[in-house]
Design a protein around this motif. Structure first.
Motif, PDB file in Angstrom:
ATOM      1  N   LEU A 181      38.334  46.921  64.915  1.00 32.42           N
ATOM      2  CA  LEU A 181      38.096  47.591  63.637  1.00 32.42           C
ATOM      3  C   LEU A 181      38.529  46.727  62.457  1.00 32.42           C
ATOM      4  CD1 LEU A 181      39.232  51.279  64.351  1.00 32.42           C
ATOM      5  CD2 LEU A 181      36.906  50.360  64.331  1.00 32.42           C
ATOM      6  N   VAL A 182      39.498  45.857  62.664  1.00 31.02           N
ATOM      7  CA  VAL A 182      39.954  44.995  61.572  1.00 31.02           C
ATOM      8  C   VAL A 182      38.831  44.065  61.127  1.00 31.02           C
ATOM      9  CG1 VAL A 182      41.615  43.244  60.860  1.00 31.02           C
ATOM     10  CG2 VAL A 182      42.348  45.125  62.348  1.00 31.02           C
ATOM     11  N   ASP A 183      38.144  43.457  62.065  1.00 31.24           N
ATOM     12  CA  ASP A 183      37.014  42.589  61.729  1.00 31.24           C
ATOM     13  C   ASP A 183      35.933  43.372  61.002  1.00 31.24           C
ATOM     14  OD1 ASP A 183      37.958  40.166  63.314  1.00 31.24           O
ATOM     15  OD2 ASP A 183      37.877  41.697  64.871  1.00 31.24           O
ATOM     16  N   ILE A 184      35.685  44.584  61.462  1.00 29.21           N
ATOM     17  CA  ILE A 184      34.676  45.436  60.848  1.00 29.21           C
ATOM     18  C   ILE A 184      35.062  45.796  59.418  1.00 29.21           C
ATOM     19  CG2 ILE A 184      33.670  47.759  60.954  1.00 29.21           C
ATOM     20  CD1 ILE A 184      33.744  47.467  64.038  1.00 29.21           C
ATOM     21  N   ALA A 185      36.351  46.008  59.181  1.00 29.11           N
ATOM     22  CA  ALA A 185      36.814  46.405  57.848  1.00 29.11           C
ATOM     23  C   ALA A 185      36.625  45.282  56.825  1.00 29.11           C
ATOM     24  CB  ALA A 185      38.289  46.806  57.909  1.00 29.11           C
ATOM     25  N   TYR A 186      36.789  44.033  57.261  1.00 24.41           N
ATOM     26  CA  TYR A 186      36.713  42.897  56.331  1.00 24.41           C
ATOM     27  C   TYR A 186      35.320  42.275  56.226  1.00 24.41           C
ATOM     28  CZ  TYR A 186      41.730  42.729  55.498  1.00 24.41           C
ATOM     29  OH  TYR A 186      43.010  43.047  55.091  1.00 24.41           O
ATOM     30  N   ALA A 187      34.534  42.344  57.285  1.00 23.54           N
ATOM     31  CA  ALA A 187      33.275  41.599  57.340  1.00 23.54           C
ATOM     32  C   ALA A 187      32.333  41.864  56.162  1.00 23.54           C
ATOM     33  CB  ALA A 187      32.564  41.879  58.663  1.00 23.54           C
ATOM     34  N   PRO A 188      32.085  43.127  55.761  1.00 20.52           N
ATOM     35  CA  PRO A 188      31.131  43.342  54.673  1.00 20.52           C
ATOM     36  C   PRO A 188      31.550  42.690  53.355  1.00 20.52           C
ATOM     37  CG  PRO A 188      31.511  45.381  55.888  1.00 20.52           C
ATOM     38  CD  PRO A 188      32.544  44.401  56.352  1.00 20.52           C
ATOM     39  N   PHE A 189      32.842  42.568  53.136  1.00 20.35           N
ATOM     40  CA  PHE A 189      33.334  41.997  51.886  1.00 20.35           C
ATOM     41  C   PHE A 189      33.359  40.473  51.941  1.00 20.35           C
ATOM     42  CE2 PHE A 189      34.742  46.331  52.068  1.00 20.35           C
ATOM     43  CZ  PHE A 189      34.412  46.786  50.794  1.00 20.35           C
ATOM     44  N   ILE A 190      33.846  39.915  53.037  1.00 18.41           N
ATOM     45  CA  ILE A 190      33.858  38.459  53.168  1.00 18.41           C
ATOM     46  C   ILE A 190      32.424  37.929  53.159  1.00 18.41           C
ATOM     47  CG2 ILE A 190      34.441  36.540  54.706  1.00 18.41           C
ATOM     48  CD1 ILE A 190      36.984  38.059  55.472  1.00 18.41           C
ATOM     49  N   GLU A 191      31.517  38.663  53.779  1.00 13.21           N
ATOM     50  CA  GLU A 191      30.093  38.298  53.779  1.00 13.21           C
ATOM     51  C   GLU A 191      29.588  38.102  52.352  1.00 13.21           C
ATOM     52  OE1 GLU A 191      26.121  41.032  54.237  1.00 13.21           O
ATOM     53  OE2 GLU A 191      27.653  41.255  55.788  1.00 13.21           O
ATOM     54  N   ARG A 192      29.880  39.050  51.485  1.00 15.52           N
ATOM     55  CA  ARG A 192      29.412  38.988  50.100  1.00 15.52           C
ATOM     56  C   ARG A 192      30.191  37.960  49.279  1.00 15.52           C
ATOM     57  NH1 ARG A 192      28.365  43.706  52.335  1.00 15.52           N
ATOM     58  NH2 ARG A 192      26.649  45.034  51.579  1.00 15.52           N
ATOM     59  N   PHE A 193      31.506  37.927  49.467  1.00 13.66           N
ATOM     60  CA  PHE A 193      32.335  37.001  48.692  1.00 13.66           C
ATOM     61  C   PHE A 193      31.960  35.551  48.972  1.00 13.66           C
ATOM     62  CE2 PHE A 193      36.022  40.292  48.666  1.00 13.66           C
ATOM     63  CZ  PHE A 193      35.444  40.944  47.586  1.00 13.66           C
ATOM     64  N   GLN A 194      31.678  35.243  50.239  1.00 19.38           N
ATOM     65  CA  GLN A 194      31.342  33.862  50.582  1.00 19.38           C
ATOM     66  C   GLN A 194      30.122  33.393  49.789  1.00 19.38           C
ATOM     67  OE1 GLN A 194      29.986  33.106  54.620  1.00 19.38           O
ATOM     68  NE2 GLN A 194      30.667  30.981  54.507  1.00 19.38           N
ATOM     69  N   ILE A 195      29.119  34.229  49.696  1.00 21.92           N
ATOM     70  CA  ILE A 195      27.882  33.857  49.000  1.00 21.92           C
ATOM     71  C   ILE A 195      28.090  33.816  47.492  1.00 21.92           C
ATOM     72  CG2 ILE A 195      25.515  34.587  48.517  1.00 21.92           C
ATOM     73  CD1 ILE A 195      25.536  35.760  51.422  1.00 21.92           C
ATOM     74  N   PHE A 196      28.699  34.853  46.949  1.00 23.34           N
ATOM     75  CA  PHE A 196      28.882  34.919  45.506  1.00 23.34           C
ATOM     76  C   PHE A 196      29.766  33.785  44.983  1.00 23.34           C
ATOM     77  CE2 PHE A 196      28.044  39.714  45.585  1.00 23.34           C
ATOM     78  CZ  PHE A 196      26.731  39.543  45.158  1.00 23.34           C
ATOM     79  N   LEU A 197      30.865  33.503  45.674  1.00 19.87           N
ATOM     80  CA  LEU A 197      31.778  32.473  45.204  1.00 19.87           C
ATOM     81  C   LEU A 197      31.135  31.086  45.250  1.00 19.87           C
ATOM     82  CD1 LEU A 197      35.168  33.722  46.649  1.00 19.87           C
ATOM     83  CD2 LEU A 197      34.535  33.548  44.243  1.00 19.87           C
ATOM     84  N   MET A 198      30.295  30.870  46.235  1.00 17.06           N
ATOM     85  CA  MET A 198      29.600  29.586  46.298  1.00 17.06           C
ATOM     86  C   MET A 198      28.571  29.476  45.171  1.00 17.06           C
ATOM     87  SD  MET A 198      29.178  26.645  47.556  1.00 17.06           S
ATOM     88  CE  MET A 198      30.090  26.625  49.096  1.00 17.06           C
ATOM     89  N   GLU A 199      27.832  30.552  44.941  1.00 18.72           N
ATOM     90  CA  GLU A 199      26.779  30.509  43.935  1.00 18.72           C
ATOM     91  C   GLU A 199      27.332  30.527  42.507  1.00 18.72           C
ATOM     92  OE1 GLU A 199      23.940  33.601  44.603  1.00 18.72           O
ATOM     93  OE2 GLU A 199      23.046  32.594  46.336  1.00 18.72           O
ATOM     94  N   VAL A 200      28.333  31.343  42.259  1.00 17.93           N
ATOM     95  CA  VAL A 200      28.817  31.552  40.893  1.00 17.93           C
ATOM     96  C   VAL A 200      29.913  30.569  40.516  1.00 17.93           C
ATOM     97  CG1 VAL A 200      29.885  33.235  39.337  1.00 17.93           C
ATOM     98  CG2 VAL A 200      28.189  33.989  40.993  1.00 17.93           C
ATOM     99  N   LYS A 201      30.796  30.263  41.462  1.00 22.40           N
ATOM    100  CA  LYS A 201      31.956  29.413  41.173  1.00 22.40           C
ATOM    101  C   LYS A 201      31.934  28.074  41.905  1.00 22.40           C
ATOM    102  CE  LYS A 201      34.229  32.645  38.773  1.00 22.40           C
ATOM    103  NZ  LYS A 201      34.652  32.483  37.362  1.00 22.40           N
ATOM    104  N   ASN A 202      30.897  27.857  42.730  1.00 17.40           N
ATOM    105  CA  ASN A 202      30.821  26.655  43.561  1.00 17.40           C
ATOM    106  C   ASN A 202      32.080  26.484  44.394  1.00 17.40           C
ATOM    107  OD1 ASN A 202      29.445  24.394  44.544  1.00 17.40           O
ATOM    108  ND2 ASN A 202      30.470  23.015  43.098  1.00 17.40           N
ATOM    109  N   TYR A 203      32.552  27.599  44.931  1.00 17.49           N
ATOM    110  CA  TYR A 203      33.798  27.619  45.705  1.00 17.49           C
ATOM    111  C   TYR A 203      33.484  28.010  47.142  1.00 17.49           C
ATOM    112  CZ  TYR A 203      38.522  28.902  47.203  1.00 17.49           C
ATOM    113  OH  TYR A 203      39.708  28.998  47.871  1.00 17.49           O
ATOM    114  N   ASP A 204      33.809  27.133  48.078  1.00 20.63           N
ATOM    115  CA  ASP A 204      33.564  27.373  49.500  1.00 20.63           C
ATOM    116  C   ASP A 204      34.841  27.942  50.123  1.00 20.63           C
ATOM    117  OD1 ASP A 204      33.052  27.333  52.213  1.00 20.63           O
ATOM    118  OD2 ASP A 204      32.221  25.299  52.231  1.00 20.63           O
ATOM    119  N   ILE A 205      34.783  29.189  50.535  1.00 18.22           N
ATOM    120  CA  ILE A 205      35.984  29.852  51.055  1.00 18.22           C
ATOM    121  C   ILE A 205      36.450  29.278  52.385  1.00 18.22           C
ATOM    122  CG2 ILE A 205      35.403  32.011  49.873  1.00 18.22           C
ATOM    123  CD1 ILE A 205      34.606  33.173  52.611  1.00 18.22           C
TER     124      ILE A 205
END
Length: 236
Positions: A181-205
């Motif tokens: 359940l821990v992976d399930i709780a974080y996955a939807p957010f990390i999924e979005r953050f990874q893309i947004f941070l790369m596109e908006v801030k050029n930051y690779d998590i």
């Protein structure tokens, strides 16, 4: 001619792709509410709802819990009036009552339905699980503060916390070693953050965080999760 029906195990394993119903909006009639059939009210684009959707899929409950997607931008009045007064997703209709809050619901689905267990018996793993589940909101706020112009250090520290947590158990690539359940709780957010941070801030998590990189890679091999992924630009 006899047509075979896909088995539950075939659906759960992802070898048969579920046909997703269209989202219901203000012009849609309500489903048969409180008819004894469990229903999971979600939005296809909401990360909180995605948690419950992944849990349902992983436990192979596609034929036990019906998905009822709601159009959050044009939501039907009957949803608030007849189903869930909070008027949010996700919510679960089960045993003639409706409950909400995604972290509560993923625990409830895991405990009250058949399928592979998603919470460990090991006391040390349970302790870490509770700690990480409690941290989810703080993690989200730390990362979103970066989008609002705050220093990267706060968001960076949040991702460093993920890297550290992923080093606690070495019996698998997930937070508790095995998928939970821990992976399930974080996955939807990390999924979005990874893309947004790369596109908006050029930051690779994943830079300097090999365990997080491996976790993302392994998550993307899980059919129950992959089936729920949508364009991250569409969000609730």
């Amino acid at each position: 001619m006899h047509t075979s029906v896909p088995s539950v195990s075939a659906i759960a394993s992802g070898s048969v792709k579920e046909v997703l119903p269209p989202a219901l909006d203000s012009s849609s009639e309500p489903p048969a509410i409180f008819d004894g059939t469990p229903k999971l009210y979600i939005s296809y684009t909401c990360p909180y709802a995605q948690r419950t959707w992944i849990t349902r899929n992983y436990k192979g409950l596609q034929d036990k819990i019906i998905l009822v997607p709601i159009d959050l931008k044009n939501r039907p009045a009957w949803y608030k009036e007849k189903v869930y007064p909070a008027n949010k997703v996700p919510s679960l209709e089960h045993n003639y009552q409706v409950m909400g809050e995604s972290l509560d619901l993923i625990r409830y689905i895991d405990s009250n339905f058949e399928g592979p267990p998603l919470f460990p018996d090991d006391p040390a793993k349970r302790e870490l699980a509770e700690e990480l589940l409690s941290y989810t909101d703080s993690f989200r706020k730390a990362v979103t503060s970066f989008f609002k112009g705050d220093e990267m250090s706060v968001a960076g520290a949040a991702f460093d916390n993920m890297e550290t947590a992923l080093s606690k158990f070495d019996d698998g690539p997930f937070f508790l070693g095995q998928f939970s359940l821990v992976d399930i709780a974080y996955a939807p957010f990390i999924e979005r953050f990874q893309i947004f941070l790369m596109e908006v801030k050029n930051y690779d998590i994943t830079v300097g965080r090999p365990r997080l990189a491996l976790w993302i890679e392994e998550m993307n091999k899980i059919e129950a999760y992959k089936e729920t992924k949508r364009d991250p630009r569409e969000t609730c």
